[in-house]
Write a protein that holds these residues in place. Structure first.
Motif, PDB file in Angstrom:
ATOM      1  N   ARG A  23      -6.991  -4.870  -2.043  1.00  0.00           N
ATOM      2  CA  ARG A  23      -7.114  -6.186  -2.672  1.00  0.00           C
ATOM      3  C   ARG A  23      -8.523  -6.668  -2.740  1.00  0.00           C
ATOM      4  O   ARG A  23      -9.066  -6.798  -1.652  1.00  0.00           O
ATOM      5  CB  ARG A  23      -6.343  -7.283  -2.119  1.00  0.00           C
ATOM      6  CG  ARG A  23      -6.426  -8.647  -2.728  1.00  0.00           C
ATOM      7  CD  ARG A  23      -5.943 -10.055  -1.828  1.00  0.00           C
ATOM      8  NE  ARG A  23      -6.283 -11.189  -2.348  1.00  0.00           N
ATOM      9  CZ  ARG A  23      -6.152 -12.226  -1.483  1.00  0.00           C
ATOM     10  NH1 ARG A  23      -5.772 -12.133  -0.353  1.00  0.00           N
ATOM     11  NH2 ARG A  23      -6.619 -13.607  -2.097  1.00  0.00           N
ATOM     12  N   TRP A  24      -8.966  -6.843  -3.908  1.00  0.00           N
ATOM     13  CA  TRP A  24     -10.427  -7.371  -3.874  1.00  0.00           C
ATOM     14  C   TRP A  24     -10.118  -8.942  -4.021  1.00  0.00           C
ATOM     15  O   TRP A  24      -9.554  -9.517  -4.972  1.00  0.00           O
ATOM     16  CB  TRP A  24     -10.907  -7.085  -5.108  1.00  0.00           C
ATOM     17  CG  TRP A  24     -12.494  -8.003  -5.531  1.00  0.00           C
ATOM     18  CD1 TRP A  24     -12.436  -8.663  -6.356  1.00  0.00           C
ATOM     19  CD2 TRP A  24     -13.725  -7.676  -5.047  1.00  0.00           C
ATOM     20  NE1 TRP A  24     -13.758  -9.401  -6.477  1.00  0.00           N
ATOM     21  CE2 TRP A  24     -14.530  -8.625  -5.422  1.00  0.00           C
ATOM     22  CE3 TRP A  24     -14.019  -6.761  -3.712  1.00  0.00           C
ATOM     23  CZ2 TRP A  24     -15.889  -8.951  -5.085  1.00  0.00           C
ATOM     24  CZ3 TRP A  24     -15.436  -7.258  -3.686  1.00  0.00           C
ATOM     25  CH2 TRP A  24     -16.321  -8.061  -3.973  1.00  0.00           C
ATOM     26  N   VAL A  25     -10.847  -9.638  -3.003  1.00  0.00           N
ATOM     27  CA  VAL A  25     -10.687 -11.038  -2.831  1.00  0.00           C
ATOM     28  C   VAL A  25     -12.132 -11.538  -3.531  1.00  0.00           C
ATOM     29  O   VAL A  25     -13.301 -11.396  -2.978  1.00  0.00           O
ATOM     30  CB  VAL A  25     -10.622 -11.595  -1.364  1.00  0.00           C
ATOM     31  CG1 VAL A  25     -10.564 -12.948  -1.375  1.00  0.00           C
ATOM     32  CG2 VAL A  25      -9.419 -10.740  -0.872  1.00  0.00           C
ATOM     33  N   ASP A  40     -12.875 -14.664  -3.749  1.00  0.00           N
ATOM     34  CA  ASP A  40     -13.327 -15.890  -2.855  1.00  0.00           C
ATOM     35  C   ASP A  40     -13.884 -14.924  -1.721  1.00  0.00           C
ATOM     36  O   ASP A  40     -13.117 -15.059  -0.866  1.00  0.00           O
ATOM     37  CB  ASP A  40     -12.542 -16.977  -2.749  1.00  0.00           C
ATOM     38  CG  ASP A  40     -13.130 -17.979  -2.072  1.00  0.00           C
ATOM     39  OD1 ASP A  40     -14.338 -17.995  -1.831  1.00  0.00           O
ATOM     40  OD2 ASP A  40     -12.283 -19.078  -1.621  1.00  0.00           O
ATOM     41  N   ARG A  44      -9.484  -5.970   1.098  1.00  0.00           N
ATOM     42  CA  ARG A  44      -8.669  -6.214   2.158  1.00  0.00           C
ATOM     43  C   ARG A  44      -7.238  -5.418   1.695  1.00  0.00           C
ATOM     44  O   ARG A  44      -6.869  -5.369   0.491  1.00  0.00           O
ATOM     45  CB  ARG A  44      -8.153  -7.808   2.447  1.00  0.00           C
ATOM     46  CG  ARG A  44      -9.278  -8.343   2.909  1.00  0.00           C
ATOM     47  CD  ARG A  44      -8.735  -9.975   3.223  1.00  0.00           C
ATOM     48  NE  ARG A  44     -10.135 -10.777   3.572  1.00  0.00           N
ATOM     49  CZ  ARG A  44      -9.916 -11.942   3.567  1.00  0.00           C
ATOM     50  NH1 ARG A  44      -8.888 -12.736   3.077  1.00  0.00           N
ATOM     51  NH2 ARG A  44     -10.977 -12.716   4.180  1.00  0.00           N
ATOM     52  N   LEU A  94      -2.328 -15.148  -4.149  1.00  0.00           N
ATOM     53  CA  LEU A  94      -3.744 -14.500  -5.084  1.00  0.00           C
ATOM     54  C   LEU A  94      -4.332 -15.549  -5.662  1.00  0.00           C
ATOM     55  O   LEU A  94      -3.730 -16.628  -5.941  1.00  0.00           O
ATOM     56  CB  LEU A  94      -3.255 -13.557  -6.035  1.00  0.00           C
ATOM     57  CG  LEU A  94      -2.486 -12.275  -5.355  1.00  0.00           C
ATOM     58  CD1 LEU A  94      -1.997 -11.284  -6.547  1.00  0.00           C
ATOM     59  CD2 LEU A  94      -3.232 -11.694  -4.380  1.00  0.00           C
ATOM     60  N   SER A  95      -5.696 -15.212  -6.158  1.00  0.00           N
ATOM     61  CA  SER A  95      -6.344 -16.465  -6.666  1.00  0.00           C
ATOM     62  C   SER A  95      -7.416 -15.551  -8.245  1.00  0.00           C
ATOM     63  O   SER A  95      -7.173 -14.460  -8.168  1.00  0.00           O
ATOM     64  CB  SER A  95      -7.612 -16.814  -5.886  1.00  0.00           C
ATOM     65  OG  SER A  95      -7.199 -17.443  -4.524  1.00  0.00           O
ATOM     66  N   ASP A 128      -9.188 -12.303  -8.504  1.00  0.00           N
ATOM     67  CA  ASP A 128      -8.558 -11.183  -7.625  1.00  0.00           C
ATOM     68  C   ASP A 128      -8.383  -9.953  -8.331  1.00  0.00           C
ATOM     69  O   ASP A 128      -7.823  -9.963  -9.296  1.00  0.00           O
ATOM     70  CB  ASP A 128      -7.509 -11.817  -6.581  1.00  0.00           C
ATOM     71  CG  ASP A 128      -8.214 -12.800  -5.552  1.00  0.00           C
ATOM     72  OD1 ASP A 128      -9.066 -12.860  -5.306  1.00  0.00           O
ATOM     73  OD2 ASP A 128      -7.214 -13.051  -4.729  1.00  0.00           O
TER      74      ASP A 128
END
Length: 412
Positions: free
Chosen positions: A288-290, A292, A297, A321-322, A325
């Protein structure tokens, strides 16, 4: 096809045989006309009495008295000559002639003369025989090769047809949700593959994504992947629980995968809360590309492979999720690619590629595949590769959607 070379193949089957009362003078023009260096001497019953050769003539003519041409051949022939059987092998016949220091051997079968073997025949007819054997073997191999090629074309045609049918089992397009943007790369190593991915919509507000990998590749793995599809279709519609879906698939795959196994990851996204619940059956952790914080991760979850342990419970985890992402799902064919010195591509390089794409605005899926190709430097892959990228765009409602890449800086 005969492969053993014997005296029967090499002898002269119609040698000149004369009776013992024929004169030497009668035989010399006969031998000259026939261009032969010997005649066999036999009785009316076909029994061998002797052989008269050029050597016999030369040995006796120097000391012969006038009128020697009228001598019967019985006086000058070699009596009880060495003979050979028709079924003696070529090498044995050569050894016999060498040992006896003779250039001709009468061929006798059941006490009767049936041929004559000479060193000249041994050489000439052996070459002819071997050429015939080579031609016959070549023709046989050509026929066998043509049959194999025809069979190979038939198998290839069937594999291509099966590969097209397998492609029909995959989703033609992701569900049309504005909250999620998908791109998928599916590349079986052969015409058929063991990788599988699919979507499910158990409710109007939940979208499930499955990625699975049957061990191996080609036909056997493709059959297991097909069974995986049927198991997923049967259990995924009635629940939003990833753990229950994997448990249901595990039970349905018991005892039918033999020595093979299936890894799988299944996540369910809730569009109302942006919560992704997920569970894993021994599959590589998605990344996962965060947005923020700008970090990559893994979505870590543990569970045993499908179709191996009955009653396995698959623990669930969740993440919120945001917008901005991105999720990267893949089979192990991506990370297990090797370069020319045998190094694995590995998850660390995948992570670096994601970070680079995020910082440069490059399309994530295209960049990941390009990175893997550069790393491998032409070394063939050893497994199927499936890569799925999902991004939560940073857009206002009603903004037209674009491709599956990253939002440009400042895009809202």
């Amino acid at each position: 096809m005969t492969t053993r070379l014997t005296v029967r193949h090499l002898m002269d089957p119609d040698p000149v045989v004369v009776t013992p009362d024929r004169t030497v003078g009668e035989l010399l023009p006969l031998m000259n006309d026939r261009r032969i260096g010997s005649v066999l001497v036999g009785d009316q019953a076909g029994r061998l009495l002797g052989i008269f050769t050029e050597r016999d003539l030369l040995r006796r003519v120097a000391d012969a008295v006038p009128g020697w041409r009228n001598y019967p051949v019985a006086d000058w022939m070699t009596r009880d000559p060495h003979t050979v059987g028709p079924d003696v092998g070529w090498e044995e016949a050569v050894n016999e002639m060498t040992r006896r220091r003779v250039r001709r051997l009468p061929v006798v079968d059941d006490g009767k003369v049936i041929g004559l073997l000479s060193t000249r025949m041994l050489m000439a007819r052996r070459a002819d025989f071997l050429n015939q054997q080579v031609e016959a073997r070549t023709a046989e191999l050509r026929r066998a090769n043509d049959q194999l090629l025809a069979r190979d074309q038939e198998v290839l045609y069937n594999l291509r047809a099966a590969g097209k049918l397998q492609m029909q089992l995959l989703p033609h397009a992701p569900p049309d949700w504005p909250e999620l943007r998908w791109r998928v790369h599916y590349a079986p190593l052969d015409h058929l593959g063991g990788d599988y991915y699919d979507f499910a919509e158990p409710t109007a507000d939940h979208l499930g994504f499955l990625i699975a990998d049957a061990s191996g590749h080609s036909v056997a793995a493709a059959m297991v992947a097909t069974l995986t599809r049927f198991a997923f279709a049967e259990v995924s519609r009635g629940t939003t629980s990833p753990g229950k879906v994997l448990a249901g698939m595990n039970e349905r795959l018991q005892g039918i995968t033999e020595e093979r196994f299936v890894t799988a990851f299944y996540g369910v996204f809730d569009r109302r809360t942006r919560v992704l619940r997920y569970a894993s059956a021994g599959h590589p952790h998605p990344l996962r590309w965060v947005a923020d914080g700008g970090q990559v991760r893994p979505l870590v979850s543990h569970g045993f492979l499908l179709g191996v342990v009955p009653g396995e419970v698959y623990a669930e985890r969740e993440v919120t999720l945001s917008p901005g992402d991105a999720l990267c799902f893949f089979t192990d064919g991506l990370v297990e690619a090797r370069n020319e010195i045998g190094e694995l591509y590995g998850e660390e390089r995948v992570t670096q590629c994601i970070e680079h794409a995020a910082n440069t605005g490059e399309d994530l899926l295209d960049h990941l595949l390009a990175c893997q190709r550069r790393f491998s430097s032409g070394v063939p892959l050893s497994d199927d590769v499936t890569l799925a990228v999902c991004r939560l765009p940073i857009v206002e409602a009603g903004t037209p959607r674009t491709g599956g890449g990253w939002p440009h800086p400042g895009t809202r």
